[in-house]
Every structure is written in C-alpha cells, then in structure tokens.
Design a protein around this motif. Structure first.
Motif, PDB file in Angstrom:
ATOM      1  N   PHE A 248       0.833  -1.212   0.000  1.00 40.71           N
ATOM      2  CA  PHE A 248       0.000   0.000   0.000  1.00 40.71           C
ATOM      3  C   PHE A 248       0.866   1.259   0.000  1.00 40.71           C
ATOM      4  CE2 PHE A 248      -3.996  -2.040   2.106  1.00 40.71           C
ATOM      5  CZ  PHE A 248      -4.233  -2.731   0.921  1.00 40.71           C
ATOM      6  N   ASP A 249       1.909   1.277   0.805  1.00 38.87           N
ATOM      7  CA  ASP A 249       2.783   2.452   0.839  1.00 38.87           C
ATOM      8  C   ASP A 249       3.475   2.657  -0.504  1.00 38.87           C
ATOM      9  OD1 ASP A 249       2.142   3.094   3.429  1.00 38.87           O
ATOM     10  OD2 ASP A 249       3.911   2.141   4.320  1.00 38.87           O
ATOM     11  N   THR A 250       3.882   1.542  -1.122  1.00 37.91           N
ATOM     12  CA  THR A 250       4.510   1.630  -2.450  1.00 37.91           C
ATOM     13  C   THR A 250       3.532   2.214  -3.457  1.00 37.91           C
ATOM     14  OG1 THR A 250       5.931  -0.267  -1.979  1.00 37.91           O
ATOM     15  CG2 THR A 250       5.590   0.295  -4.305  1.00 37.91           C
ATOM     16  N   ALA A 251       2.293   1.751  -3.416  1.00 41.13           N
ATOM     17  CA  ALA A 251       1.277   2.256  -4.343  1.00 41.13           C
ATOM     18  C   ALA A 251       1.053   3.750  -4.137  1.00 41.13           C
ATOM     19  CB  ALA A 251      -0.032   1.490  -4.146  1.00 41.13           C
ATOM     20  N   ALA A 256       1.953   9.457  -5.757  1.00 43.07           N
ATOM     21  CA  ALA A 256       2.529  10.780  -5.470  1.00 43.07           C
ATOM     22  C   ALA A 256       3.537  11.178  -6.536  1.00 43.07           C
ATOM     23  CB  ALA A 256       3.192  10.761  -4.090  1.00 43.07           C
ATOM     24  N   ASN A 257       4.374  10.223  -6.955  1.00 45.85           N
ATOM     25  CA  ASN A 257       5.356  10.509  -8.007  1.00 45.85           C
ATOM     26  C   ASN A 257       4.671  10.839  -9.325  1.00 45.85           C
ATOM     27  OD1 ASN A 257       7.483  10.096  -6.292  1.00 45.85           O
ATOM     28  ND2 ASN A 257       7.957   8.029  -7.005  1.00 45.85           N
ATOM     29  N   ALA A 258       3.564  10.170  -9.593  1.00 47.14           N
ATOM     30  CA  ALA A 258       2.814  10.453 -10.819  1.00 47.14           C
ATOM     31  C   ALA A 258       2.264  11.877 -10.794  1.00 47.14           C
ATOM     32  CB  ALA A 258       1.687   9.442 -10.985  1.00 47.14           C
ATOM     33  N   ARG A 259       1.706  12.285  -9.649  1.00 49.04           N
ATOM     34  CA  ARG A 259       1.193  13.661  -9.546  1.00 49.04           C
ATOM     35  C   ARG A 259       2.312  14.673  -9.767  1.00 49.04           C
ATOM     36  NH1 ARG A 259      -1.894  11.281  -5.374  1.00 49.04           N
ATOM     37  NH2 ARG A 259      -0.352  11.871  -3.784  1.00 49.04           N
ATOM     38  N   CYS A 263       1.582  13.006 -14.499  1.00 44.47           N
ATOM     39  CA  CYS A 263       1.109  11.797 -15.179  1.00 44.47           C
ATOM     40  C   CYS A 263      -0.200  11.370 -14.530  1.00 44.47           C
ATOM     41  CB  CYS A 263       2.149  10.676 -15.057  1.00 44.47           C
ATOM     42  SG  CYS A 263       1.557   9.047 -15.577  1.00 44.47           S
ATOM     43  N   ASP A 264      -1.268  11.273 -15.317  1.00 37.67           N
ATOM     44  CA  ASP A 264      -2.568  10.854 -14.786  1.00 37.67           C
ATOM     45  C   ASP A 264      -2.564   9.343 -14.548  1.00 37.67           C
ATOM     46  OD1 ASP A 264      -3.592  13.395 -14.958  1.00 37.67           O
ATOM     47  OD2 ASP A 264      -4.483  13.083 -16.940  1.00 37.67           O
ATOM     48  N   ILE A 265      -2.918   8.927 -13.352  1.00 36.48           N
ATOM     49  CA  ILE A 265      -3.107   7.502 -13.077  1.00 36.48           C
ATOM     50  C   ILE A 265      -4.581   7.180 -13.309  1.00 36.48           C
ATOM     51  CG2 ILE A 265      -3.063   5.676 -11.348  1.00 36.48           C
ATOM     52  CD1 ILE A 265      -0.286   6.478 -12.108  1.00 36.48           C
ATOM     53  N   VAL A 266      -4.853   6.222 -14.169  1.00 38.12           N
ATOM     54  CA  VAL A 266      -6.223   5.847 -14.523  1.00 38.12           C
ATOM     55  C   VAL A 266      -6.523   4.484 -13.908  1.00 38.12           C
ATOM     56  CG1 VAL A 266      -7.871   5.450 -16.381  1.00 38.12           C
ATOM     57  CG2 VAL A 266      -6.021   7.128 -16.686  1.00 38.12           C
ATOM     58  N   LEU A 267      -7.430   4.462 -12.931  1.00 40.13           N
ATOM     59  CA  LEU A 267      -7.851   3.238 -12.269  1.00 40.13           C
ATOM     60  C   LEU A 267      -9.305   2.936 -12.626  1.00 40.13           C
ATOM     61  CD1 LEU A 267      -6.231   3.946  -8.793  1.00 40.13           C
ATOM     62  CD2 LEU A 267      -5.589   2.087 -10.357  1.00 40.13           C
TER      63      LEU A 267
END
Length: 402
Positions: A248-251, A256-259, A263-267
């Motif tokens: 979970f922390d890795t995710a 955070a790195n994507a923001r 970079c948009d993360i699409v879930l």
C-alpha cells in the motif's frame, strides 16, 4: 536507429559472397510431440536469414534452447528446430552437433554460399550463461561478422549475445532493428500524448516498471489484480480480491510521483465481480466504491471501458503490457478484449502508434483478434519488460559500442 550498425552498414562494408555470417537468433520455440507448436520466433528471424543467404553468405545460426544447465542434453537439442527452420525458409539448411570446435568448423567448411547452418544449443556449454571470454572467442571463430537478431535474449549478458561482440564486427538484424525502432517510437521519442497500459496480477512484479513509466508517459492505466492494490491503498474495499496490503505504501508513493510528474493515473471506475473465479460464473458490475466483502474483482466494467475509449481517442501513442482482467477465463476477458479492439482500430486507421509486449499481453491480443492491427507486437518477454523499466539491455548496448 542511432548508434547501432544495421545490415545496410554491413552491405556497404563488405561483399557477402562466401562470407561466414554468424547470426544470433532466438529459436527457443515451444515444442509439442517433437514438433514446433508456435513458429512465431522462426517467422521473425526468417527475413534476415533469407536476405543474407540471397547475397551469397554462409549463414550460421546460434541459439539457445531450454535450460540444459551447461551440458549436452538430447531433449534440448536444436536438431528438430533446425528442421522446422529449413522447411520454413525453403533454403538448404543443415545442422551441426556442436556450436564450437572441430564439429562446428567441419560443418561450416562444408557449407555452400547461400545456405544455412544451425549450430547446436549454445547452453550445452557452461561458458554461454557465464559469458566466458574463452567460449565467446570460440564462438567468434565460426564467423567473419556477427549479427544479433534476437531482441528477446538481449537482456542477458551471455557469450552469444554480448561476449562475442568483443571479437567480431557486430550488427543488428532486421528483427532487432524493427524492435528497437518500435520501442523508440513508443517511449524513446514518442508522439504525445502517450498512454501506457499496465495490467497483470501483482504490483510486486512491476514496481520498477511503474516507477519508470510515470516519468515518461502522460497517462498510466493500471488494470488487472494490480489495480486492486492501488484501490485499496486509497481506502476502497476490494472484498476477497487479489491484493497486496504490504505494498500500500509503495502504491501511494507511485501515485505521489505520478502527480509530481503530471502523469494521470487511470484506475477502474467500475468492476466486474463474482463470488467464485470460474468460467461462466454469475457476475455483477458495481462501482469501485460498492464492492461487497464476499466478492472478487475479476475485470473492469463498462463505464471503465468507455472512459478508456475516450483516453485512447486522445492518445497518439499507446504502450501495453498486461491484461486488464482475468482474461484467460470468460467472461472476464471482456475488458481486455474491448480495449484492445479500440486500440487496434485506431492503429489500423493510422491515428496512433501502438506497441505491446509480454506473454500474457500477446495471448490476450491474439484472443481478441487485435494483434495484427497493432503497430508492433513484441515477441520478447523479459527483454521487453526490462526495456520498459528503463534498464540498459546488454545485448543492445553491445551493438551500440561496436
């Protein structure tokens, strides 16, 4: 393909009539009942072999096959693969029972220009996987020049992929050249916006991949079991779905790195659930905020597919690794199939560049009938994944240095 010598460079440098050309192919093909059951890798290397033979070269093929642990093992002999290769090429093709020494030398001496010789499995010698300089030099004695046409093996610093380049002028074959060009178009120098699709079961297998992609693409679609971990890390309930709580922390760190990288993360917006994972199971489609405690998430829902379709309409480049759901078991193949067909149709119309790779990905695209319309589908597994992770591949780097 900047930095790599190609066949054009070879043709300019020397005449090929009678030249001993060593070519590293990937003939590690699936076999069933002693016969090749999938000839994709033979088909990929065939154009290079035919072109060299047509120019009068003595075409000498190196490859590994299986995992014989550094010693001869009859069940890993390349002899039946050599027979299949010859039948596919329609060119006189012979076989030598060793890849170095007198056995190889005699077989090469007996060759006529314009013919093909397959040498025995390089992994019958421990020096192959150890990248032993002595074994590399022994391989090099078989030829005047070396060509690597096996991108799928380029992530391994073995004697036949990296070591040999220290002893012979080295070039990229047609399949290698096509692969590197496609990969450059996908992430090296892409048309934007770039959308990456990463699916599969576990985040733990693709941490490096996700970390590299958020710095390079405009949007990152996360699907498959991996998406469950990201949803749960944001506080959503995922029932009995595959999930990795220890990540979970890795995710959250990746998000955070994507923001930070814009970079948009699409879930998934909605998901297909079932109470048991089996073909034809009774299913429901629910919003990601409404997954029951006893349910298993097994695919993306219709709203998610529609949203992905909108993303794909905006994209100029799409890179794909991993299915969006449990595609091996219907009806949980629908999300991957529909998404693949949207990408394939836009690619066919010339509206985007689409590059896909990885064993499950290729299987899913073939199942969807979409693979032929993608711009490029890589037959490489580990090498494709490591390239997407931003790792320098020894077999490719060796061609850059020579």
């Amino acid at each position: 393909m900047s930095g790599h010598k190609t066949l054009e460079d070879l043709f300019t440098a020397v005449g090929l009539e009678g030249l001993r050309v060593l070519i590293r192919a990937d003939l590690n093909v699936p076999m069933q009942d002693g016969k090749v059951s999938d000839a994709t890798r033979i088909e990929r290397v065939a154009p290079t072999l035919k072109e060299l033979a047509a120019r009068g070269a003595k075409v000498i093929v190196l490859s590994h096959f299986g995992r014989p642990k550094g010693a001869p093992d009859e069940k890993y002999s390349l002899k039946p693969v050599a027979d299949a290769l010859g039948a596919h090429l329609g060119i006189e093709t012979s076989f030598a029972a060793d890849c170095i020494g007198e056995t190889a030398a005699r077989a090469i001496e007996a060759m006529k220009p314009g013919t093909v010789l397959v040498l025995e499995n390089t992994r019958f010698h421990a020096g192959e996987e150890n990248n032993d300089p002595g074994f590399s030099e022994a391989l090099a004695r078989n030829g005047n020049v070396y060509i690597n046409d096996a991108f799928s093996c380029a992530h391994r610093a073995h004697a036949s992929t990296e070591g040999i380049t220290h002893f012979l002028p080295s070039y990229a074959g047609r399949a290698m050249e096509a692969e590197l060009s496609a990969l450059d178009a996908a992430l090296g120098n892409p048309k934007r916006p770039v959308v990456a699709i990463v699916g599969g079961a576990k985040v733990s297998t693709k941490i490096a991949l996700l970390g590299n992609l958020v710095k390079k693409v405009d949007a990152l679609v996360i699907g498959g079991g991996m998406a469950n971990t990201f949803l749960a890390a944001q506080g959503k309930k995922v029932g009995k779905s595959l999930c990795e709580p220890d990540l979970f922390d890795t995710a959250r760190h990746i998000l955070a790195n994507a923001r930070a990288a814009k970079c948009d993360i699409v879930l998934p917006i909605d998901v297909v659930i079932a109470r048991e994972f089996k073909a034809g199971a009774e299913t429901q489609t629910v919003a990601v905020d409404n997954v029951p405690e006893d349910a298993i998430i097994l695919d993306v829902g219709a709203q998610t597919i529609a949203h992905l379709g909108e993303r794909f309409q905006e994209a100029k480049t799409i890179v794909w690794n991993g299915p969006l759901g449990a595609f091996e078991v219907p009806p949980f193949d629908r999300g991957t199939t529909e998404a693949a067909r949207i990408v394939a149709e836009r690619s066919k119309r010339g509206e985007l560049v689409s590059v896909a790779g990885g064993g499950d990905t290729v299987a899913a695209l073939n199942e969807a009938g979409a693979a032929d319309d993608f711009t490029y589908v890589s037959a490489a597994g580990g090498a494709f994944l490591e390239w997407m992770e931003g790792i320098e591949l020894p077999g490719v780097a060796a061609l850059s240095r020579r």
